[in-house]
Design a protein around this motif. Structure first.
Motif, PDB file in Angstrom:
ATOM      1  N   LEU A 136      19.079  -2.736  -2.125  1.00 55.80           N
ATOM      2  CA  LEU A 136      19.515  -3.824  -2.996  1.00 55.80           C
ATOM      3  C   LEU A 136      20.374  -3.288  -4.143  1.00 55.80           C
ATOM      4  O   LEU A 136      21.385  -3.892  -4.511  1.00 55.80           O
ATOM      5  N   ALA A 137      19.984  -2.132  -4.684  1.00 52.20           N
ATOM      6  CA  ALA A 137      20.789  -1.505  -5.753  1.00 52.20           C
ATOM      7  C   ALA A 137      22.202  -1.235  -5.238  1.00 52.20           C
ATOM      8  O   ALA A 137      23.192  -1.426  -5.953  1.00 52.20           O
ATOM      9  N   THR A 138      22.286  -0.794  -3.968  1.00 51.42           N
ATOM     10  CA  THR A 138      23.586  -0.506  -3.348  1.00 51.42           C
ATOM     11  C   THR A 138      24.350  -1.806  -3.090  1.00 51.42           C
ATOM     12  O   THR A 138      25.528  -1.936  -3.443  1.00 51.42           O
ATOM     13  N   ALA A 139      23.662  -2.766  -2.472  1.00 51.76           N
ATOM     14  CA  ALA A 139      24.318  -4.020  -2.092  1.00 51.76           C
ATOM     15  C   ALA A 139      24.883  -4.741  -3.322  1.00 51.76           C
ATOM     16  O   ALA A 139      25.972  -5.312  -3.270  1.00 51.76           O
ATOM     17  N   LEU A 140      24.159  -4.689  -4.430  1.00 51.80           N
ATOM     18  CA  LEU A 140      24.628  -5.365  -5.648  1.00 51.80           C
ATOM     19  C   LEU A 140      25.850  -4.657  -6.241  1.00 51.80           C
ATOM     20  O   LEU A 140      26.659  -5.285  -6.919  1.00 51.80           O
ATOM     21  N   ALA A 141      25.961  -3.341  -5.974  1.00 48.79           N
ATOM     22  CA  ALA A 141      27.075  -2.575  -6.545  1.00 48.79           C
ATOM     23  C   ALA A 141      28.354  -2.699  -5.717  1.00 48.79           C
ATOM     24  O   ALA A 141      29.452  -2.509  -6.245  1.00 48.79           O
ATOM     25  N   PRO A 149       0.795  -1.243   0.000  1.00 49.20           N
ATOM     26  CA  PRO A 149       0.000   0.000   0.000  1.00 49.20           C
ATOM     27  C   PRO A 149       0.826   1.292   0.000  1.00 49.20           C
ATOM     28  O   PRO A 149       0.343   2.323  -0.437  1.00 49.20           O
ATOM     29  N   TRP A 150       2.055   1.244   0.484  1.00 51.63           N
ATOM     30  CA  TRP A 150       2.847   2.491   0.545  1.00 51.63           C
ATOM     31  C   TRP A 150       3.858   2.556  -0.594  1.00 51.63           C
ATOM     32  O   TRP A 150       4.900   3.217  -0.493  1.00 51.63           O
ATOM     33  N   ASN A 151       3.556   1.870  -1.718  1.00 47.22           N
ATOM     34  CA  ASN A 151       4.557   1.727  -2.786  1.00 47.22           C
ATOM     35  C   ASN A 151       5.043   3.045  -3.385  1.00 47.22           C
ATOM     36  O   ASN A 151       6.075   3.097  -4.031  1.00 47.22           O
ATOM     37  N   ILE A 152       4.313   4.121  -3.124  1.00 42.65           N
ATOM     38  CA  ILE A 152       4.758   5.425  -3.638  1.00 42.65           C
ATOM     39  C   ILE A 152       6.131   5.816  -3.047  1.00 42.65           C
ATOM     40  O   ILE A 152       6.865   6.609  -3.620  1.00 42.65           O
ATOM     41  N   MET A 153       6.472   5.186  -1.903  1.00 40.00           N
ATOM     42  CA  MET A 153       7.744   5.531  -1.237  1.00 40.00           C
ATOM     43  C   MET A 153       8.970   4.899  -1.902  1.00 40.00           C
ATOM     44  O   MET A 153      10.104   5.299  -1.646  1.00 40.00           O
ATOM     45  N   THR A 154       8.751   3.891  -2.721  1.00 31.26           N
ATOM     46  CA  THR A 154       9.914   3.148  -3.226  1.00 31.26           C
ATOM     47  C   THR A 154      10.774   3.996  -4.170  1.00 31.26           C
ATOM     48  O   THR A 154      10.284   4.929  -4.806  1.00 31.26           O
ATOM     49  N   THR A 155      12.036   3.667  -4.233  1.00 33.78           N
ATOM     50  CA  THR A 155      12.940   4.302  -5.199  1.00 33.78           C
ATOM     51  C   THR A 155      12.574   3.798  -6.594  1.00 33.78           C
ATOM     52  O   THR A 155      12.307   2.612  -6.776  1.00 33.78           O
ATOM     53  N   SER A 156      12.570   4.702  -7.574  1.00 35.27           N
ATOM     54  CA  SER A 156      12.198   4.286  -8.927  1.00 35.27           C
ATOM     55  C   SER A 156      13.343   3.481  -9.555  1.00 35.27           C
ATOM     56  O   SER A 156      14.503   3.570  -9.139  1.00 35.27           O
ATOM     57  N   ALA A 157      12.999   2.709 -10.576  1.00 35.16           N
ATOM     58  CA  ALA A 157      13.983   1.816 -11.197  1.00 35.16           C
ATOM     59  C   ALA A 157      15.138   2.597 -11.828  1.00 35.16           C
ATOM     60  O   ALA A 157      16.294   2.176 -11.762  1.00 35.16           O
ATOM     61  N   ASP A 158      14.832   3.754 -12.431  1.00 33.12           N
ATOM     62  CA  ASP A 158      15.916   4.543 -13.045  1.00 33.12           C
ATOM     63  C   ASP A 158      16.852   5.102 -11.980  1.00 33.12           C
ATOM     64  O   ASP A 158      18.067   5.157 -12.152  1.00 33.12           O
ATOM     65  N   GLU A 159      16.293   5.475 -10.821  1.00 33.98           N
ATOM     66  CA  GLU A 159      17.149   5.971  -9.743  1.00 33.98           C
ATOM     67  C   GLU A 159      17.975   4.831  -9.137  1.00 33.98           C
ATOM     68  O   GLU A 159      19.128   5.023  -8.758  1.00 33.98           O
ATOM     69  N   GLY A 160      17.379   3.645  -9.068  1.00 35.41           N
ATOM     70  CA  GLY A 160      18.122   2.483  -8.586  1.00 35.41           C
ATOM     71  C   GLY A 160      19.336   2.218  -9.466  1.00 35.41           C
ATOM     72  O   GLY A 160      20.442   1.958  -8.989  1.00 35.41           O
ATOM     73  N   GLN A 161      19.124   2.315 -10.763  1.00 35.02           N
ATOM     74  CA  GLN A 161      20.213   2.117 -11.719  1.00 35.02           C
ATOM     75  C   GLN A 161      21.293   3.191 -11.540  1.00 35.02           C
ATOM     76  O   GLN A 161      22.495   2.909 -11.578  1.00 35.02           O
ATOM     77  N   PHE A 162      20.832   4.414 -11.295  1.00 42.16           N
ATOM     78  CA  PHE A 162      21.763   5.532 -11.081  1.00 42.16           C
ATOM     79  C   PHE A 162      22.615   5.298  -9.821  1.00 42.16           C
ATOM     80  O   PHE A 162      23.839   5.449  -9.836  1.00 42.16           O
ATOM     81  N   LEU A 163      21.963   4.915  -8.716  1.00 38.41           N
ATOM     82  CA  LEU A 163      22.695   4.683  -7.458  1.00 38.41           C
ATOM     83  C   LEU A 163      23.732   3.580  -7.640  1.00 38.41           C
ATOM     84  O   LEU A 163      24.875   3.687  -7.182  1.00 38.41           O
ATOM     85  N   ASN A 164      23.308   2.514  -8.312  1.00 43.30           N
ATOM     86  CA  ASN A 164      24.197   1.379  -8.554  1.00 43.30           C
ATOM     87  C   ASN A 164      25.460   1.834  -9.295  1.00 43.30           C
ATOM     88  O   ASN A 164      26.575   1.458  -8.933  1.00 43.30           O
ATOM     89  N   MET A 165      25.260   2.697 -10.285  1.00 41.93           N
ATOM     90  CA  MET A 165      26.427   3.145 -11.061  1.00 41.93           C
ATOM     91  C   MET A 165      27.320   4.090 -10.253  1.00 41.93           C
ATOM     92  O   MET A 165      28.550   3.970 -10.287  1.00 41.93           O
TER      93      MET A 165
END
Ligand code: SAM
Ligand code: CA
Length: 247
Positions: free
Chosen positions: A95-100, A57-73
């Motif tokens: 997870l984007a951070t942990a994978l990077a 229900p609070w999914n509006i809080m999640t980081t967007s996929a493009d921002e996840g990709q940006f953080l990872n890089m």
């Protein structure tokens, strides 16, 4: 702004799908970025976590996929090894951070809500990166105060991502500026706050947008005036301000 011949209904639908995740004027352009560059390269566990979070229900809080990709890089570009995240929710940016991070990389992750973190945790575990995460349940400020007390934590973090209670960002800044290393980076998320930073005070706004708006405006001024950092405000997601500590 739609120029691709799609009907208004389809545009509205798309806008609902992406929520306020993009400040781009055209939803079609944002969709293009996602479909061309982001989704095809999104690691499977991140896709799984994104889809799982979309049902919350609070999914509006999640980081967007493009921002996840940006953080990872960014994390890879600066060779970060020791990082911190304030505001985890179900863990998409985590997870984007942990994978990077490298195998021996570490993330100190804080959130007042463990339940949401635990929703995403099985995905993070299956991705084989949970050993990098030290999750602390509770408000972040006391944890930061405790870290500050020990000199050996000063200047020890390569990257810090702040994505929690906007009314505390300046309190976080006072502390994490000591904890990030000189040459290291802080990312403050949602600094364009749904575009409300330029809205007239009487413009219609959701209640929470209006409430936090003044804090975001104050933060943006304070960051721009802080000589200890260089800054770069990017219109990725809901706006992210990157700060590089210089002294
Ligand atoms: N980075 C997350 C992601 O990628 O999905 C989104 C974080 S969400 C926008 C904000 C989070 O901050 C919420 O999960 C909330 O529980 C947490 N939060 C709010 N106040 C907090 C506080 N004082 N200390 C730590 N976390 C807090
Ligand atoms: Ca955010």
């Amino acid at each position: 702004m739609a120029q691709n011949g799609e009907g208004k209904d389809s545009q509205n639908l798309r806008h609902q799908e992406v929520g306020h995740k993009s400040l781009l004027q055209s939803d079609a352009l944002y969709q293009y970025i996602l479909e061309t560059s982001v989704y095809p390269r999104e690691p499977e566990p991140m896709k799984e976590l994104r889809e799982l979070t979309a049902k919350h229900p609070w999914n509006i809080m999640t980081t967007s996929a493009d921002e996840g990709q940006f953080l990872n890089m960014i994390i890879k570009l600066i060779n970060a090894k020791k990082t911190m995240e304030i505001g985890v929710y179900t863990g998409y940016s985590l997870l984007a951070t942990a994978l990077a991070l490298p195998e021996d990389g570490k993330i100190l992750a804080m959130d007042i809500n463990r339940e949401n973190y635990e929703l995403g945790l099985p995905v993070i575990e299956r991705a084989g990166v949970s050993h990098k995460i030290d999750f602390r349940e509770g408000p972040a400020l006391p944890v930061l105060d405790e870290l500050i007390e020990d000199d050996k934590n000063h200047g020890s973090f390569d990257f810090i991502f702040v994505d929690a209670d906007k009314d505390n960002y300046l309190n976080y800044h006072k502390r994490i500026i000591e904890l990030v290393k000189v040459g290291g980076m802080i990312g403050y998320d949602n600094t364009l706050w749904n575009g409300s930073v330029v809205a007239p005070p009487d413009a219609p706004m959701r209640k929470y947008v209006r409430y936090y708006r003044d804090f975001v405006l104050e933060l943006n001024k304070a960051l721009a005036a802080d000589p200890r950092i260089e800054i770069c405000m990017l219109p990725v997601g809901d706006g992210i301000t990157l700060c590089r500590r210089v002294s």
